[in-house]
Scaffold this motif. Structure first.
Motif, mmCIF file in Angstrom:
data_model
loop_
_atom_site.group_PDB
_atom_site.id
_atom_site.type_symbol
_atom_site.label_atom_id
_atom_site.label_comp_id
_atom_site.label_asym_id
_atom_site.label_seq_id
_atom_site.Cartn_x
_atom_site.Cartn_y
_atom_site.Cartn_z
ATOM 1 N N GLN A 104 0.856 -1.229 -0.400
ATOM 2 C CA GLN A 104 0.027 0.100 -0.012
ATOM 3 C C GLN A 104 1.180 1.282 -0.211
ATOM 4 O O GLN A 104 0.378 2.196 -0.818
ATOM 5 C CB GLN A 104 -1.142 -0.068 1.074
ATOM 6 N N MET A 105 1.862 1.058 0.444
ATOM 7 C CA MET A 105 2.602 2.886 0.875
ATOM 8 C C MET A 105 4.256 2.901 -0.389
ATOM 9 O O MET A 105 4.476 4.055 0.173
ATOM 10 C CB MET A 105 3.661 2.679 2.428
ATOM 11 N N GLY A 106 4.087 1.448 -0.378
ATOM 12 C CA GLY A 106 5.582 1.643 -1.145
ATOM 13 C C GLY A 106 6.748 1.222 -0.796
ATOM 14 O O GLY A 106 6.527 0.546 0.405
ATOM 15 N N TRP A 107 7.440 0.721 -1.652
ATOM 16 C CA TRP A 107 8.891 -0.247 -1.034
ATOM 17 C C TRP A 107 9.730 1.182 -0.215
ATOM 18 O O TRP A 107 10.498 0.994 0.900
ATOM 19 C CB TRP A 107 9.505 -0.378 -2.184
ATOM 20 N N LEU A 121 10.260 0.609 3.240
ATOM 21 C CA LEU A 121 11.625 0.753 3.743
ATOM 22 C C LEU A 121 12.403 1.339 4.512
ATOM 23 O O LEU A 121 13.362 0.929 5.788
ATOM 24 C CB LEU A 121 12.972 0.163 2.998
ATOM 25 N N VAL A 122 12.239 2.917 4.049
ATOM 26 C CA VAL A 122 12.666 3.998 5.460
ATOM 27 C C VAL A 122 12.245 3.701 6.995
ATOM 28 O O VAL A 122 12.788 3.613 7.809
ATOM 29 C CB VAL A 122 12.610 4.857 4.825
ATOM 30 N N TYR A 123 10.500 3.080 7.112
ATOM 31 C CA TYR A 123 10.266 3.577 8.015
ATOM 32 C C TYR A 123 10.502 2.366 8.990
ATOM 33 O O TYR A 123 10.813 2.547 9.487
ATOM 34 C CB TYR A 123 9.011 3.127 7.789
ATOM 35 N N LEU A 124 10.985 1.117 8.293
ATOM 36 C CA LEU A 124 11.188 -0.366 9.119
ATOM 37 C C LEU A 124 12.931 0.425 9.353
ATOM 38 O O LEU A 124 12.976 -0.186 10.637
ATOM 39 C CB LEU A 124 11.489 -1.707 7.965
ATOM 40 N N VAL A 169 7.521 -11.444 6.022
ATOM 41 C CA VAL A 169 5.967 -11.201 6.824
ATOM 42 C C VAL A 169 4.996 -10.291 5.713
ATOM 43 O O VAL A 169 4.214 -10.669 5.941
ATOM 44 C CB VAL A 169 6.102 -11.192 7.928
ATOM 45 N N GLN A 170 5.595 -9.224 5.491
ATOM 46 C CA GLN A 170 5.199 -8.425 4.587
ATOM 47 C C GLN A 170 4.617 -9.090 3.643
ATOM 48 O O GLN A 170 3.609 -8.896 3.248
ATOM 49 C CB GLN A 170 5.275 -7.116 4.787
#
Length: 175
Positions: A110-113, A117-120, A163-164
């Motif tokens: 939904q939010m994009g790669w 990846l930045v969030y994670l 998992v995602q």
């Protein structure tokens, strides 16, 4: 509302159970340096509109449950509460131009790669730095600790991404 709470309680039990039974075993340590903090998925993948007080409470409960299972004296609780505290700040930092929709979730589809990846990487890095330096109790061996942090960040992040990709729904077209 009751179904949402029940679903979150089931997710909580699933993440703690899998972490305690499968992932926190010495046989899954990567290269003798990296640990997988699978239980973070529960906190990372909470709905975006979850109130911060509830996030802090859930972070403490998650960390405390893992601390009880492994007798780690509050290390997991402290690092998990820090992650829960910083999560709204990171979400605000990464807010899309049009803002979040009420139904938006932390979902790579939904939010994009790039967003995901930045969030994670931001939240997992903060958690791991806090956890490993608290575990060490000093800054005497920073290179060894940073090595453990780096390998653990990669290990945990790859597992969270898997998992995602496996368990979160693919984005549907917005109507």
């Amino acid at each position: 509302m009751v179904a949402t709470i029940g679903g979150q309680l089931l997710r909580f039990a699933l993440y703690v159970g899998l972490y305690v039974l499968l992932f926190d075993n010495s046989s899954v340590v990567l290269f003798g340096l990296g640990w997988n903090f699978f239980y973070l998925g529960f906190l990372l993948f909470l709905p975006i509109n979850t109130p911060i007080a509830l996030q802090l409470l859930l972070g403490f409960c998650m960390g405390f449950a893992v601390d009880i299972a492994h007798d780690t004296g509050g290390l997991h609780a402290a690092a998990a509460v820090l992650l829960a505290y910083l999560r709204p700040w990171v979400l605000r930092l990464l807010t899309p131009r049009d803002g979040y929709d009420a139904q938006d979730t932390v979902n790579v589809h939904q939010m994009g790669w790039q967003w995901f990846l930045v969030y994670l990487s931001l939240l997992v890095t903060v958690h791991h730095l806090a956890f490993f330096f608290l575990e060490l109790g000093s800054l005497q061996h920073p290179l060894v600790t940073l090595g453990r942090v780096g390998v653990s960040i990669l290990y945990t992040s790859v597992v969270m991404l898997i998992v995602q990709l496996l368990f979160f729904p693919v984005r549907r077209g917005r109507g």
